[in-house]
Structure formats: C-alpha cells, structure tokens
Write an enzyme that holds these catalytic residues in place. Structure first.
Site, mmCIF file in Angstrom:
data_model
loop_
_atom_site.group_PDB
_atom_site.id
_atom_site.type_symbol
_atom_site.label_atom_id
_atom_site.label_comp_id
_atom_site.label_asym_id
_atom_site.label_seq_id
_atom_site.Cartn_x
_atom_site.Cartn_y
_atom_site.Cartn_z
ATOM 1 N N ASP A 84 49.670 52.479 -8.981
ATOM 2 C CA ASP A 84 50.154 53.425 -8.109
ATOM 3 C C ASP A 84 50.409 54.769 -8.818
ATOM 4 O OD1 ASP A 84 51.025 54.166 -5.537
ATOM 5 O OD2 ASP A 84 53.178 53.591 -5.934
ATOM 6 N N GLY A 234 55.521 54.950 1.521
ATOM 7 C CA GLY A 234 56.966 55.080 2.032
ATOM 8 C C GLY A 234 56.946 54.129 3.423
ATOM 9 N N ASN A 255 52.601 50.564 1.417
ATOM 10 C CA ASN A 255 53.310 50.486 0.085
ATOM 11 C C ASN A 255 54.756 50.381 0.574
ATOM 12 O OD1 ASN A 255 50.733 51.337 -1.180
ATOM 13 N ND2 ASN A 255 51.926 53.059 -2.167
ATOM 14 N N THR A 258 61.168 50.641 -1.681
ATOM 15 C CA THR A 258 62.574 50.693 -1.536
ATOM 16 C C THR A 258 63.129 49.353 -1.004
ATOM 17 O OG1 THR A 258 62.459 52.872 -1.109
ATOM 18 C CG2 THR A 258 64.711 51.947 -0.398
HETATM 19 ZN ZN LIG Z 1 53.686 56.675 -2.637
#
Ligand SMILES: [Zn+2]
Length: 304
Positions: A84, A234, A255, A258
């Site tokens: 990434d 995000g 993706n 968090t």
């Molecule tokens: Zn990213």
C-alpha cells in the site's frame, strides 16, 4: 479450488461483478493471522496490505518482515499481498526513495504495489506512476496509483469535513483521471470522492474517525472517464450502505485500516490473544454484514 490468477485479474473480476475486494492494513504483524483466518472462514477474498507509514510509524517491521509473515499464514484461495502507499512525498512533506522500496517489494514477490504521487503536480505524478508501472510489468504485478487528495494522514487537526465535501476540494478530476490512466498504464486508481484516511499521528490515532460520505455521482463520472477498477481508501467510518453502493459505481477495492487497528491497539497490552480475536471478529462482521462479500472467493475463482 485454488485461485491461480493475478491480483489484477481478480480485481477486474470483482469490478465486472459489482463487488469489491477489501484490503486490510497490517500495522502490527500479529494482526495478519486473524485477518487470513476471517477471510477463510467467510470464504471471502482480500488483500493483505502494508503501507510505508506502517513500518515507519507503527510496528509492521518492513516489507520483508510482512512478506515473511505472509508466507507463513497466507492462503492463495483467499489472499494476495499488496504494498500500500509508498509516497513520493510523504505525509510529513519529505521525499521518499519510492523506486528503491517498490523494487525491493517486487523482488520479494508482492502481487501488487501502490505508488502515491498524489502530493505531486499532475505531470510528476504521471511520470512517477509510469516508472512504477514499467517496473511492475516485468514482475507481472499490478499497480495502483492515486489522483486527487485522500486527506487525513497528515499531522495536525483533521480537515474541516463538511467544507471539504461541499467544495469538492481535492476530489479526483475525471478529465485528469482519463489522461492519467492513458499515460501511465496503471491497473487501479485510488480516487478522492469524499473519503478520508484515519488519523495516524501518535496524539490522534486512537480517536474516533470522521463520519465521511461519498459523492457517487462524481465516482460514476470517474468510472466513465477511466474504464478501470477504482479504489476506495479510508473505508472506515463511511456508512456501509454507501460503501456497498460505490461497488456498483466503480469501486472494486476498498481499504480498511482504522476499523481493525483500533480494536487491536485497545486490547493488545492486556491480552494479545484477545486483540487478535477482536481483529478476527471485526473482519467477519465487516465481510458478512457491511461489505456483504461473504463467499467472494468462490465467485472470483470462476471465470465467466
Ligand atoms: Zn490510503
């Protein structure tokens, strides 16, 4: 049945079928095993990912340590390994030797790589991305790039979200995207359509992420302009119904960082095992009830 085909082919199949492949970031190596186990138990397919900031600011070790752990726990029916964000200019404004990092990862066997030139002027982003696409081509690896600004990794207070969304500041421009794709030979494009990254600065990495929205109309315009699988960075904090609707509008990879990092960090000091189980159960829930991609390994293994 084993999936023998390339990452590019698998994402293309997802894109054609109106589903998406989740990519899971691994800032701590012990998180990888429960991610793979959750994908296997839901018969789904996902990418195991590491970004440069996860070895500079977290404890992923480096691309080599991640590749080694991947060889130990991966399952080719359910996973591919993705590098990434390797930024050309990082979140702190420093130049990065992206060519060296990406070529080392390609040597290590990464199935796909991302070069992030989004902090560069368009011409320079095109040049850097084209260079990486040429490098990756000889390894049969896919290349992702970013156009527009998916904010949030930078230090300091978060962007004023409503203002950002209303002004479309930093959104990927469809006409630029058309040119970018034609001139770089990229496989997947990360787009900015209202999505933001989770905070990663030490002071803010534990805080609740912004509730973001997506401009699906804008996304469709980018899909029309590019004809390529698009990537949503995000993924955490966006209403899941909107995320699912984005799959029909061109998003083929989403993706997730968090949503699995925070439960892990909250528990790891008291019980590393409970921390890993929190990662596992978060992914099972996400795959089943939010992204609705349970069974995707079987679906993507079939050629149509
Ligand atoms: Zn990213």
């Amino acid at each position: 049945m084993q999936i023998a085909c390339s990452a590019a082919e698998l994402i293309r199949r997802a894109w054609e079928r109106g589903i998406a492949v989740p990519g899971f970031n691994i800032p701590y190596l012990p998180m990888m095993e429960p991610v793979v186990r959750a994908l296997r138990d839901t018969d789904s397919f996902g990418l195991i990912m590491v970004a440069r900031l996860e070895w500079t600011k977290f404890q992923a070790g480096g691309p080599e340590a991640v590749a080694e752990e991947y060889r130990r726990v991966s399952d080719p029916r359910h996973t591919r390994l993705h590098l990434d964000h390797v930024p050309v200019i990082d979140e702190d404004g420093r130049r990065v030797d992206y060519v060296r990092i990406i070529s080392a990862a390609l040597e290590l066997g990464y199935d796909s790589v991302m070069v992030d030139g989004s902090r560069l002027p368009l011409e320079e982003n095109i040049a850097a991305t084209r260079r990486v696409a040429e490098m990756a081509g000889s390894f049969g690896a896919a290349v992702e790039a970013e156009l527009g600004a998916v904010l949030g990794h930078e230090a300091g207070p978060p962007p004023p979200y409503e203002e950002l969304f209303a002004s479309r500041r930093g959104f990927t421009d469809p006409a630029e995207a058309r040119r970018f794709v034609a001139e770089t030979g990229v496989d997947w494009l990360s787009v900015a359509i209202g999505n933001v990254h989770g905070a990663i600065s030490a002071a803010r990495r534990g805080t609740q992420k912004i509730r973001a929205r997506l401009d699906l109309e804008h996304l469709r315009a980018i899909r029309e302009a590019t004809g390529l699988p698009l990537v949503l960075h995000g993924g955490t904090g966006i209403p899941s119904e909107l995320v699912r609707r984005s799959f029909a509008a061109g998003i083929a990879k989403v993706n997730v960082a968090t949503a699995i990092r925070q439960p892990y960090e909250a528990l790891v000091e008291s019980s590393p095992q409970a921390a890993c189980e929190a990662v596992y159960s978060t992914i099972v829930e996400l795959v089943r009830n939010e992204l609705c991609v349970e069974g995707s390994a079987r679906l993507l293994a079939e050629r149509r």
